[in-house]
Design a protein around this motif. Structure first.
Motif, mmCIF file in Angstrom:
data_model
loop_
_atom_site.group_PDB
_atom_site.id
_atom_site.type_symbol
_atom_site.label_atom_id
_atom_site.label_comp_id
_atom_site.label_asym_id
_atom_site.label_seq_id
_atom_site.Cartn_x
_atom_site.Cartn_y
_atom_site.Cartn_z
ATOM 1 N N LYS A 66 -45.395 -25.315 28.246
ATOM 2 C CA LYS A 66 -45.344 -24.033 28.953
ATOM 3 C C LYS A 66 -43.932 -23.688 29.402
ATOM 4 O O LYS A 66 -43.549 -22.518 29.480
ATOM 5 C CB LYS A 66 -46.288 -24.071 30.159
ATOM 6 N N LYS A 67 -43.143 -24.703 29.705
ATOM 7 C CA LYS A 67 -41.753 -24.462 30.097
ATOM 8 C C LYS A 67 -40.881 -24.062 28.912
ATOM 9 O O LYS A 67 -39.904 -23.321 29.069
ATOM 10 C CB LYS A 67 -41.163 -25.723 30.752
ATOM 11 N N PHE A 84 -41.882 -22.643 25.692
ATOM 12 C CA PHE A 84 -42.229 -21.545 24.791
ATOM 13 C C PHE A 84 -41.483 -20.229 25.065
ATOM 14 O O PHE A 84 -40.963 -19.618 24.127
ATOM 15 C CB PHE A 84 -43.734 -21.304 24.800
ATOM 16 N N PRO A 85 -41.417 -19.750 26.313
ATOM 17 C CA PRO A 85 -40.728 -18.460 26.522
ATOM 18 C C PRO A 85 -39.268 -18.496 26.076
ATOM 19 O O PRO A 85 -38.772 -17.531 25.468
ATOM 20 C CB PRO A 85 -40.844 -18.247 28.041
ATOM 21 N N TRP A 86 -38.575 -19.588 26.342
ATOM 22 C CA TRP A 86 -37.175 -19.718 25.955
ATOM 23 C C TRP A 86 -37.032 -19.872 24.450
ATOM 24 O O TRP A 86 -36.059 -19.384 23.852
ATOM 25 C CB TRP A 86 -36.539 -20.896 26.685
ATOM 26 N N VAL A 131 -38.854 -18.477 22.218
ATOM 27 C CA VAL A 131 -38.999 -17.133 21.649
ATOM 28 C C VAL A 131 -37.650 -16.416 21.668
ATOM 29 O O VAL A 131 -37.234 -15.797 20.677
ATOM 30 C CB VAL A 131 -40.057 -16.327 22.417
ATOM 31 N N ILE A 132 -36.944 -16.521 22.790
ATOM 32 C CA ILE A 132 -35.614 -15.897 22.905
ATOM 33 C C ILE A 132 -34.662 -16.494 21.871
ATOM 34 O O ILE A 132 -33.910 -15.778 21.196
ATOM 35 C CB ILE A 132 -35.058 -16.091 24.328
ATOM 36 N N THR A 142 -34.308 -22.623 24.213
ATOM 37 C CA THR A 142 -33.488 -21.626 23.525
ATOM 38 C C THR A 142 -32.804 -22.224 22.305
ATOM 39 O O THR A 142 -32.807 -21.644 21.216
ATOM 40 C CB THR A 142 -32.429 -21.045 24.480
#
Length: 250
Positions: free
Chosen positions: A80-81, A83-85, A87-88, A143
């Motif tokens: 969870k920590k 995945f968002p990064w 994507v960027i 990232t």
């Protein structure tokens, strides 16, 4: 010359392609270094960006096998920590990857892999506690993982640094890595199809023809992981990562 789905292969090039399929399968069931060795091998046949698009569907097919076998061992707290990064990093990699040639591609990937090996060795020498489980570290790693995954399917070394530093046991390491790459690789497909145009109907058919060898590689990987001790497994990852870096520099 051998023609396969509009691609022209020499006998040596075809053997390399088939070996890459086996290595991809092995990488998705725990022998991660083989995936990094597969990247420069495939690049020697197809070149940098095109090889990235040809390998991606192979990775997607192999990811399903890896997740199917190791799905119970994933650490979703860490995923969870990341995945968002990631994507960027993938979006950034799409932009940058469209501007670089094969020489720059190989240099960037070699530098990233060598740096990862240095950090892995530093961690193994007793510095694991020096990298805390902070959000900024997950952000930086996510990232970098998304970027290197998009540009060259070479995020294995970057993510190995993160998961080794989080001190995940062998099966958790494999399961968490399997889930991370399955999600990210399928996420990358539209970028290769619509932005880079490196995945076509012919490349997909070429990938499907390699599916039996991917499955063989996956089975080989399961056998190796079952019979390798925890500490030796960590050093095996480091060693295979170093081999991949050398191949990119040669």
């Amino acid at each position: 010359m051998i023609t396969l789905f509009s691609f022209q292969f020499t006998t040596a090039d075809l053997l390399i392609f088939l070996l890459v399929a086996v290595f991809v399968g092995m990488s998705k069931t725990g022998v991660h270094g083989t995936g990094m060795v597969a990247v420069p091998l495939l690049a020697s046949v197809f070149g940098g960006q095109l090889s990235s698009g040809i390998m991606l569907p192979m990775l997607c097919l192999a990811d399903v096998m890896g997740v199917w076998y190791y799905h119970r061992h994933a650490s979703w707290e860490h995923l969870k920590k990341l995945f968002p990064w990631a994507v960027i990093g993938t979006v950034f990699g799409t932009i940058v990857g469209g501007m670089i040639d094969d020489n720059i591609f190989r240099m960037i990937m070699a530098v990233i892999i060598v740096g990862s090996v240095i950090i892995m060795l530093w961690l193994e020498r007793g510095h694991k506690e020096d990298i805390p489980d902070y959000k900024w570290f997950a952000g930086l790693t996510g990232t970098a993982g998304g970027f290197t995954s998009m540009v060259g399917n070479l995020a294995g070394s970057v993510m190995a640094v993160y998961f080794l530093s989080m001190r995940l046991p062998k099966n958790s390491f494999i399961g968490t890595t399997a889930w991370f790459f399955m999600v990210m690789n399928w996420f990358k497909v539209p970028f290769h199809v619509f932005a880079w145009h490196t995945i076509t109907w012919n490349t997909f058919l070429l990938n499907l023809s390699a599916l039996p060898l991917i499955a063989v590689g996956a089975l080989i990987g399961i056998v190796i992981v079952k019979n390798i001790p925890e500490k030796l497994y960590r050093w095996f990852i480091i060693g295979m990562t170093l081999i991949a870096a050398i191949m990119m520099l040669v």
